[in-house]
Design a protein around this motif. Structure first.
Motif, short mmCIF file in Angstrom:
data_model
loop_
_atom_site.label_atom_id
_atom_site.label_comp_id
_atom_site.label_asym_id
_atom_site.label_seq_id
_atom_site.Cartn_x
_atom_site.Cartn_y
_atom_site.Cartn_z
N LYS A 50 -15.60 6.58 -5.26
CA LYS A 50 -14.16 6.29 -5.35
C LYS A 50 -13.37 7.46 -5.94
O LYS A 50 -12.17 7.35 -6.15
N ALA A 51 -14.04 8.57 -6.21
CA ALA A 51 -13.35 9.74 -6.77
C ALA A 51 -12.23 10.17 -5.83
O ALA A 51 -12.38 10.12 -4.60
N LEU A 52 -11.11 10.57 -6.39
CA LEU A 52 -9.94 10.93 -5.60
C LEU A 52 -10.09 12.34 -5.03
O LEU A 52 -10.39 13.28 -5.75
N THR A 81 0.32 7.29 -5.59
CA THR A 81 1.25 6.30 -6.14
C THR A 81 0.43 5.20 -6.81
O THR A 81 -0.75 5.01 -6.51
N VAL A 82 1.07 4.48 -7.69
CA VAL A 82 0.38 3.40 -8.40
C VAL A 82 -0.04 2.32 -7.41
O VAL A 82 -1.15 1.78 -7.52
N ILE A 83 0.78 2.03 -6.43
CA ILE A 83 0.41 1.01 -5.43
C ILE A 83 -0.82 1.46 -4.64
O ILE A 83 -1.68 0.64 -4.31
N GLU A 84 -0.93 2.75 -4.34
CA GLU A 84 -2.12 3.25 -3.66
C GLU A 84 -3.35 3.07 -4.55
O GLU A 84 -4.43 2.72 -4.05
N GLN A 102 -0.24 -4.55 -14.01
CA GLN A 102 0.42 -3.26 -14.15
C GLN A 102 -0.62 -2.22 -14.53
O GLN A 102 -1.67 -2.55 -15.08
N VAL A 103 -0.33 -0.97 -14.21
CA VAL A 103 -1.21 0.13 -14.55
C VAL A 103 -0.52 0.93 -15.65
O VAL A 103 0.69 1.15 -15.60
N ASP A 128 4.99 0.78 -9.66
CA ASP A 128 4.21 0.90 -8.43
C ASP A 128 4.62 2.09 -7.56
O ASP A 128 3.79 2.70 -6.91
N HIS A 129 5.90 2.43 -7.57
CA HIS A 129 6.40 3.50 -6.69
C HIS A 129 6.18 4.91 -7.26
O HIS A 129 6.34 5.90 -6.54
N GLN A 130 5.82 5.02 -8.52
CA GLN A 130 5.71 6.34 -9.15
C GLN A 130 4.54 7.14 -8.57
O GLN A 130 3.45 6.62 -8.37
N VAL A 131 4.80 8.43 -8.34
CA VAL A 131 3.76 9.36 -7.93
C VAL A 131 3.23 9.99 -9.21
O VAL A 131 3.98 10.61 -9.96
#
Length: 156
Positions: A97-99, A105-108, A121-122, A136-139
């Protein structure tokens, strides 16, 4: 330097800054960039990551940024040679699962990591200072040293 400040390097100069979640614009304002210059988070052994004005990054101290010019093209969210493994809910994420890219984005994040319920929430878990809830929308630009946690959503 105050206890409430940490040092980061921008364009080979040490800068004092309060730790916490910072928007790219705030870091850009620490140097005098021309219209065709931009900041890059230096990633040792990998491609550097351009920081856009609306990107968010957790500053904990020791981060190094360089200045790039419009003459050099680096993809906004480049594919990394070494995928990023960060801590989620106290556990280092698994290699599978490493990026492969550091901006997300938080939703991603919620879509990738099923450990985070869609109604949670994260937050950045920032050692020694208040944690920061993310929208959620924050990059966000994630570094291997980052710690994220899922928290129940607040009901008003």
């Amino acid at each position: 330097m105050s206890i409430k400040e940490v040092e980061i390097t921008i364009d080979r100069e040490l800068k004092k800054i309060t730790p916490g979640l910072k928007q790219g614009l705030e870091l850009m304002q620490k140097v005098n960039l021309s219209h065709d210059e931009y900041l890059l988070l230096e990633v040792e052994g990998d491609i550097d990551i351009p920081l856009k004005p609306n990107d968010y990054i957790a500053i904990t101290g020791g981060e190094v940024f360089s200045v790039g010019s419009g003459h050099e093209h680096i993809e906004e969210n480049p594919h990394l040679r070494t995928p990023i493994r960060f801590t989620l809910n106290g556990q280092l994420i698994s290699e599978d699962k490493a990026l492969k890219r550091s901006k997300i984005t938080v939703i991603e994040l919620k879509n990738i990591f099923h450990e985070i319920a869609s109604d949670e929430q994260v937050a950045f878990d920032l050692s020694g200072i208040a944690d920061v809830i993310l929208e959620d929308h924050q990059v966000i630009l994630i570094k291997p040293t980052d710690h994220l946690i899922a928290v129940p959503a607040h009901h008003h």
